[in-house]
Design an enzyme around this catalytic site. Structure first.
Site, PDB file in Angstrom:
ATOM      1  N   THR A 152      -0.659  48.487  43.555  1.00  0.00           N
ATOM      2  CA  THR A 152      -1.735  48.222  44.513  1.00  0.00           C
ATOM      3  C   THR A 152      -1.401  47.007  45.368  1.00  0.00           C
ATOM      4  O   THR A 152      -1.526  47.034  46.602  1.00  0.00           O
ATOM      5  CB  THR A 152      -3.061  47.991  43.763  1.00  0.00           C
ATOM      6  OG1 THR A 152      -3.320  49.098  42.905  1.00  0.00           O
ATOM      7  CG2 THR A 152      -4.216  47.820  44.740  1.00  0.00           C
ATOM      8  N   GLY A 160       3.176  49.849  37.339  1.00  0.00           N
ATOM      9  CA  GLY A 160       1.965  49.215  36.856  1.00  0.00           C
ATOM     10  C   GLY A 160       0.888  49.352  37.920  1.00  0.00           C
ATOM     11  O   GLY A 160       1.164  49.201  39.115  1.00  0.00           O
ATOM     12  N   CYS A 161      -0.339  49.664  37.498  1.00  0.00           N
ATOM     13  CA  CYS A 161      -1.377  50.002  38.474  1.00  0.00           C
ATOM     14  C   CYS A 161      -1.699  48.815  39.380  1.00  0.00           C
ATOM     15  O   CYS A 161      -1.823  48.969  40.605  1.00  0.00           O
ATOM     16  CB  CYS A 161      -2.629  50.505  37.768  1.00  0.00           C
ATOM     17  SG  CYS A 161      -3.270  49.409  36.483  1.00  0.00           S
ATOM     18  N   ASN A 162      -1.833  47.634  38.799  1.00  0.00           N
ATOM     19  CA  ASN A 162      -2.120  46.467  39.642  1.00  0.00           C
ATOM     20  C   ASN A 162      -0.935  46.160  40.544  1.00  0.00           C
ATOM     21  O   ASN A 162      -1.102  45.790  41.709  1.00  0.00           O
ATOM     22  CB  ASN A 162      -2.408  45.235  38.764  1.00  0.00           C
ATOM     23  CG  ASN A 162      -3.606  45.436  37.876  1.00  0.00           C
ATOM     24  OD1 ASN A 162      -4.631  45.946  38.313  1.00  0.00           O
ATOM     25  ND2 ASN A 162      -3.484  45.049  36.621  1.00  0.00           N
ATOM     26  N   ALA A 163       0.262  46.317  39.983  1.00  0.00           N
ATOM     27  CA  ALA A 163       1.458  45.968  40.738  1.00  0.00           C
ATOM     28  C   ALA A 163       1.616  46.851  41.963  1.00  0.00           C
ATOM     29  O   ALA A 163       1.889  46.369  43.067  1.00  0.00           O
ATOM     30  CB  ALA A 163       2.690  46.086  39.838  1.00  0.00           C
TER      31      ALA A 163
END
Lengths: 349, 349, 349, 349
Positions: free
Chosen positions: C154, C149-152
């Site tokens: 990051t 997941g992109c937020n994860a």
């Protein structure tokens, strides 16, 4: 006098903006707000910025709910007004923010919309020059009013003075518009997603297919152009700002017209109009400067090298382009002070 | 062969983009980067996105520092190139991203720039139709190249095929451009502040004063238009996207030209051009789709009601509009494969 | 070796970005692209920026169409991968850009997703510190990979070095993210309309409900945090940029940890990582500087007054956050050079 | 009663917004507007959106010009107020939109600003809970008022109720703010250029250096926090919207505090405040919904998994954050109705 008002389509952008303006109108009581799928929910669930109307609950959009008011605003998708207008026969004033009742030409209707041609209503751009005066006169005491298309009124206001005064030639008009996506309404379409609009300029309806073209032509004919002598190249471009129209329109200079005559055409037409701002020579408007205001701001350049007059006009599509025009029309039709509840100042930066 | 390259103005937007492209060029060694007030600082302090060039330090922009390279790119503010070009007499190839060497007409120079008229160089838009071929031929083996103005090349590429084929009339061209602010460079001006640009469409240089006008005229004359028969109404509008030009240009249809002849003019001109994309009928480009790419993408509409051909073209002002054109010119001038290091694909959304 | 590849969900944002990267991958042949409702249309009708893939036509997303490739990328909405993964039993490498195979904890799955818990796959963030090394080792030779997941990723990359080194306390982490709407995909939802996003900052999933929370927790446990000792306050805020994540994360300083020890934790973890950029002291990243790049760029502040280490990390959600991570994982799993086809430089401004 | 008013810094953003609000204030006559380098020019040359004030001409900002009014607003860059405040000794009411007179602590002043510490004035956030009441009481009849820092008042209003009620712990507060660039004023700085801000999220003042930190601490002490027990991690992030602050603040839950007690802290504090909107459970504000409005809108989440209360607050930095607070203070100080000329509704979308 307090007018009781109903606003349909109250969960959308046009409906919301009508409500924003009416919320500060001293002669109006907003009694009813309606929506389709959101009926039963509080208005502020859909318009959280309208805090002063937090007591209102969306009701279903039905003829019964809309009946019994002094004024009904229809802010519905195209083609949905007719079913209500019939049932609102006894309503003193109905103002349609949709396109249904704008066009007088059945031929234009057939070409750009199709289907049965609804009867044309008084056209809600008060400042528009028409033969012998202004469109305003048609709105006084009117009972059925078609609010303008936002792009159409912007372009028509830009060009009509020059056409009326005969200083420009209507047979080769070119208009290119930078427009914000709110004009397309709050409908969930892929091409209106933020990811598609941010950082991009997106043209649409290129090549003469936009439905506001016949509306502009009609306005220019009303201003005095020969009905068979109008040609208009019209290209809208979506740009990444939620609101605003910046229309750059140009037309050939009528042979022999002097700079003074040209400038005077616009100065004369809008000298006494509080809501049309003609900027000083060399100054041109930005859409930021009309945000939230019921103002069409324009600057004019006489380009002798190109042999064209270029008019750049800025309008907030939701205010002067739609909701402000509707409220201004209501004021005129109802005998109220025309400028009531219509902001002159914008919100910038 | 590896070319040693110096890039001046490396802390700015044009210089940074030249470096971004050269960073993946297999035949180039970026040996020197220069700046003015930032000399002595690491390049990445000003171009943090250019990680692969983190070893480079900005040196002062002096003739001495720039001398001794195979290729020098000048990405300096207007009027500053001349002092270096004299001193770079022995440099095999100099490419100026500024305006100094673009115009052949001393009269145009005087009218739009003023001051002494620098000598014109080969013009860096390879795909531009010129009498008997393409501008590309003038670039092969050239030693001094003027990279184009971003708006100018976008509009010239849009119109030149129709002018060359004689299917449109050059005497009444209208171009309106939505442009991002990066074209104005990284200079701290109040009117370029984010607060002024965000949420707003801001016209500038309205009425025939923009300096790219004579450049477009020159390109269209080279394409075959009669030099006394070009009239161009040109209006740029700043919109809230950092990069991109969306140019909507139109010109009257030459009497008698058929739809097939019109479309064929562009198809023929760009059939074998990898960096000019002619979209299928009814499709028009968005600037997002050329972001980062060395591509001018365009769609054409034949609007018989308006009697105009409308060309909508999208260009990344920093790539195909400036840096990509410069690198493509370098490839041509140096006998490299023309397409080397020039992206075909954009970065979207 | 040339790998034959199929990409499903090719009309969407994640699928499009995987294709953009693969288009310049020398060891890959993109043989098949699939979509759901757009099957039968050219890829460029949906991804007009991918000109080099103009020859590809979207095929239906079926197990049959996806079978028979060396590598299959699944870029489908949540919950749709399972039906294909079963049928792709003989495919050497499947990389899922969706959430289905990321979580090892059945309890977390039940709490944040619900329904049957798919089997966890190797997690595709190569640089992530895990006990005794990096996540990279789990990806070498893997046959089933869950892209992050992109937020994860990051946030996990921001915090894991400090957790692994024991210089911060994982029991009171706070992360607030400014994110662009492309992370939500190309789905027509009212809240993702440009009119809703432009000019506004919109929080969502406030208060501990975001599905990336357990994914971050899992990554931090893998980095050495006690599984019962992680508490994370996580708030994403949609802001008006199409791409990008700027994650501001902070955690209390472990008592006694010196500034040198703290800084060293991140320096050591990422010293040899080309795709994680640790900025010099006092410098912090902007999302513009990673646009289009497969890079997580971060800066670290030791705030003794607040007793917290603050890490600000910028990631392009579609590249390092999704597609770049997927391609990097493919390179690792397939024994290719890990950095192939992954841009280090961004596109700015 | 009509108050005669002078506004200095009238060409800037804060000054312009004070004028926008005062333009519709029935008890105010805007007699004088002043600027520095723009003196002698019409106000609308710099604030073209303020059409109703088109008659005003900018005068030089001197003590002589500012003297002789009932109310003087100072909207000047930091550090420039003192020279005028001395000379305005006989002016009944002076309201400073700058930072000079906000801080009571000489130590904080020295640490965050430096130089001589000006005397603190009454702090202009009427709704702020202070021991035994609200800051409003200090403003009634005040003659010298320091308008708040926009970020500071947003965060202070978010946290003070919980601090005052003892349901959150002030020793580990974390605030991350998405802010628009207009808060930085109309100064031509490279880092505020549109090209730098568009499409990017840019952190600044990371790690405890922002000047609003001591202002927030001071407000929380006034609300009842122990002066030695406040720790605040504060990170602002510039995002691409001209106006707006979205502050996400969190603090640990006081051991034993129930959900009802927590929610009640904010409900009680703001029950009768028209300009602080507490949203229903599960609803959080967007900055678009307060654009142009004098409202701080907030939502509260109790995140037991993270053991934190998260408050998300939206404010228009130029209205409730600056100009609205200043006008509201003027109303209070002058005995006018507190809400006069202060919009409750925002302008959206």
């Amino acid at each position: 006098m307090t007018l009781s008002v109903a606003v349909s389509g109250a969960s959308g952008y046009a409906g919301g903006e009508i409500l924003r303006l009416l919320a500060s109108h001293p002669d109006v009581q907003i009694r009813t707000v309606t929506a389709h799928s959101s009926a039963g929910q509080p208005l502020v669930a859909h318009q959280p910025h309208l805090r002063s109307l937090a007591h209102l609950v969306l009701q279903p959009t039905t003829p019964e709910v809309l009946a019994g008011h002094d004024v009904v605003f229809l802010a519905l998708p195209h083609g949905q007004s007719a079913q209500y207008t019939d049932a609102l026969g006894s309503t003193p004033l109905v103002i349609d923010a949709g396109a249904d009742h704008r066009l007088t030409s059945a031929e234009d209707w057939a070409a750009f919309y199709g289907g049965p041609h609804p009867d044309p209503w008084a056209y809600g751009v008060p400042e528009l020059p028409v033969a012998g005066g202004k469109q305003r006169e048609n709105l006084r005491g009117a009972t059925r009013i078609a609010a303008p298309g936002c792009n159409a009124s912007t372009v028509a206001l830009s060009l009509a003075p020059g056409v009326a005064a005969g200083v420009i030639v209507a047979s080769d008009i070119v208009s290119v518009l930078a427009v914000g996506p709110s004009g397309a309404g709050k409908s969930a379409k892929t091409n209106l997603l933020a990811s598609e609009i941010l950082g991009s300029a997106n043209p649409y309806a290129v090549g003469g297919t936009h439905r506001h073209i016949p509306e502009i032509r009609q306005a220019l004919i009303a201003a005095g152009a020969p009905s068979d002598g109008i040609r208009l190249s019209f290209t809208p471009v979506l740009v990444p700002m939620s609101r605003g129209i910046l229309a750059t329109s140009s037309a050939p200079i009528r042979e022999g017209a002097t700079d003074a005559e040209i400038r005077s055409a616009w100065e004369t037409a809008y000298a006494d109009e509080p809501f049309v701002e003609l900027l000083p020579e060399g100054v041109f408007p930005r859409t930021a400067d009309v945000l939230g205001a019921n103002v069409a701001s324009m600057g004019i350049a006489i380009d002798r090298a190109a042999n064209r007059v270029t008019i750049v006009a800025a309008v907030d599509n939701l205010v002067k382009g739609t909701a402000g025009a509707a409220v201004q029309s209501m004021n005129l039709a109802s005998g109220l002070v025309e400028t009531t509840a219509l902001p002159l100042n914008g919100v910038a930066p």
